[in-house]
Write a protein that holds these residues in place. Structure first.
Motif, PDB file in Angstrom:
ATOM      1  N   UNK A   1       0.815  -1.212   0.000  1.00  0.00           N
ATOM      2  CA  UNK A   1       0.000   0.000   0.000  1.00  0.00           C
ATOM      3  C   UNK A   1       0.852   1.267   0.000  1.00  0.00           C
ATOM      4  N   UNK A   2       2.043   1.187   0.601  1.00  0.00           N
ATOM      5  CA  UNK A   2       2.845   2.390   0.832  1.00  0.00           C
ATOM      6  C   UNK A   2       4.138   2.410   0.021  1.00  0.00           C
ATOM      7  N   UNK A   3       4.299   1.434  -0.892  1.00  0.00           N
ATOM      8  CA  UNK A   3       5.580   1.257  -1.587  1.00  0.00           C
ATOM      9  C   UNK A   3       6.015   2.475  -2.382  1.00  0.00           C
ATOM     10  N   UNK A   4       5.059   3.221  -2.918  1.00  0.00           N
ATOM     11  CA  UNK A   4       5.425   4.350  -3.796  1.00  0.00           C
ATOM     12  C   UNK A   4       6.145   5.462  -3.043  1.00  0.00           C
ATOM     13  N   UNK A   5       6.138   5.414  -1.722  1.00  0.00           N
ATOM     14  CA  UNK A   5       6.788   6.448  -0.920  1.00  0.00           C
ATOM     15  C   UNK A   5       8.265   6.173  -0.683  1.00  0.00           C
ATOM     16  N   UNK A   6       8.758   4.997  -1.087  1.00  0.00           N
ATOM     17  CA  UNK A   6      10.114   4.570  -0.764  1.00  0.00           C
ATOM     18  C   UNK A   6      10.880   4.201  -2.026  1.00  0.00           C
ATOM     19  N   UNK A   7      12.225   4.134  -1.948  1.00  0.00           N
ATOM     20  CA  UNK A   7      13.022   3.754  -3.122  1.00  0.00           C
ATOM     21  C   UNK A   7      12.580   2.397  -3.668  1.00  0.00           C
ATOM     22  N   UNK A   8      12.361   2.333  -4.986  1.00  0.00           N
ATOM     23  CA  UNK A   8      11.719   1.156  -5.572  1.00  0.00           C
ATOM     24  C   UNK A   8      12.565  -0.100  -5.471  1.00  0.00           C
ATOM     25  N   UNK A   9      13.887  -0.002  -5.656  1.00  0.00           N
ATOM     26  CA  UNK A   9      14.709  -1.213  -5.671  1.00  0.00           C
ATOM     27  C   UNK A   9      14.758  -1.872  -4.293  1.00  0.00           C
ATOM     28  N   UNK A  10      15.028  -1.077  -3.283  1.00  0.00           N
ATOM     29  CA  UNK A  10      15.080  -1.627  -1.925  1.00  0.00           C
ATOM     30  C   UNK A  10      13.716  -2.159  -1.501  1.00  0.00           C
ATOM     31  N   UNK A  11      12.652  -1.441  -1.865  1.00  0.00           N
ATOM     32  CA  UNK A  11      11.300  -1.886  -1.510  1.00  0.00           C
ATOM     33  C   UNK A  11      10.977  -3.210  -2.181  1.00  0.00           C
ATOM     34  N   UNK A  12      11.380  -3.345  -3.443  1.00  0.00           N
ATOM     35  CA  UNK A  12      11.106  -4.593  -4.167  1.00  0.00           C
ATOM     36  C   UNK A  12      11.837  -5.781  -3.536  1.00  0.00           C
ATOM     37  N   UNK A  13      13.085  -5.588  -3.130  1.00  0.00           N
ATOM     38  CA  UNK A  13      13.835  -6.675  -2.479  1.00  0.00           C
ATOM     39  C   UNK A  13      13.172  -7.075  -1.163  1.00  0.00           C
ATOM     40  N   UNK A  14      12.786  -6.083  -0.394  1.00  0.00           N
ATOM     41  CA  UNK A  14      12.148  -6.337   0.896  1.00  0.00           C
ATOM     42  C   UNK A  14      10.832  -7.087   0.704  1.00  0.00           C
TER      43      UNK A  14
END
Length: 250
Positions: A185-198
């Motif tokens: 829900x909140x992924x767009x607020x954070x760096x995409x690469x790190x968020x995708x790995x997490x």
């Protein structure tokens, strides 16, 4: 997502529609919990409770889909008695169809329609006309705080995860889902690469815990099709081994 799968639940035998509808209900409940202060705690709780009841009724259909179509056939093949296998498969299929009918009645109920319409109405009139950059600046600290809190909760519940009982691992699974849906829900607020790995790591954890949970459910459901004691004992032993999960991967 929920409404896109309603027609499939009502008119198709494909189990994926039930699965996706349940996922949608879980995501909605997660969002209602995540944004309860903006929605209003009382209204958020009422909607979450209603959606939980619908999810529970669809849960029976999903459990029997997995058991009859995925978990039971390998156990029957290992046992090797063709006549017994056909009879137990038929019993599981009859129960699966009953649960699917119950799921269809749930989506056709007045209570379901009223809840979905109420949520849709609230969404339609709850728009914020403020500048998107200002809104982002307000929500980013909130998002970071929520994800930190849920991350800590997952780690607390997952301590010594390889040694936890199936019931304790179910709690870990719930916390992993809540964190995963919040990240989505909140992924767009954070760096995409790190968020995708997490997110990918969370998804893998959910897969391992989900497979173990399916095996634990199978150990319960197998008794409901009244198999012979010898097969029941052997199947439950097999399911228990799978429910223990892959400790190294966990």
């Amino acid at each position: 997502q929920l409404q896109a799968n309603e027609e499939g639940v009502e008119g198709s035998a494909d189990p994926e529609f039930v699965h996706q509808a349940r996922v949608a209900l879980r995501r909605m409940r997660s969002a209602l919990r995540l944004f309860r202060d903006a929605i209003g705690p009382r209204r958020s709780r009422a909607w979450r409770d209603a959606l939980a009841a619908f999810a529970s009724r669809l849960g029976g259909a999903r459990d029997w889909d997995v058991f009859a179509l995925e978990t039971l056939p390998p156990a029957l093949a290992e046992h090797g008695e063709l006549v017994l296998g056909r009879e137990l498969s038929a019993r599981a299929e009859r129960r699966r169809l009953r649960e699917r009918a119950a799921a269809r009645r749930t989506l056709a109920s007045r209570g379901y329609a009223r809840t979905v319409l109420a949520i849709a109405r609230w969404l339609a009139f709850a728009g914020d006309a403020s500048d998107p950059r200002e809104a982002r600046a307000r929500v980013a600290p909130f998002a970071a705080r929520v994800l930190r809190k849920r991350h800590r909760r997952l780690l607390d519940h997952a301590r010594h995860v390889a040694r936890l009982t199936p019931e304790e691992r179910h709690r870990v699974r719930i916390e992993a889902k809540r964190l995963r849906y919040a990240v989505d829900a909140l992924a767009s607020l954070f760096p995409s690469r790190a968020t995708r790995r997490y997110r990918d790591t969370l998804e893998e954890l959910q897969d391992v815990l989900g497979a173990a949970n399916d095996a634990a459910s199978a150990s319960r459901l197998i008794g409901e099709i009244d198999p012979p004691p010898a097969f029941l004992h052997a199947a439950r032993r097999q399911f228990a081994a799978k429910a223990a999960g892959d400790a190294a991967r966990l």
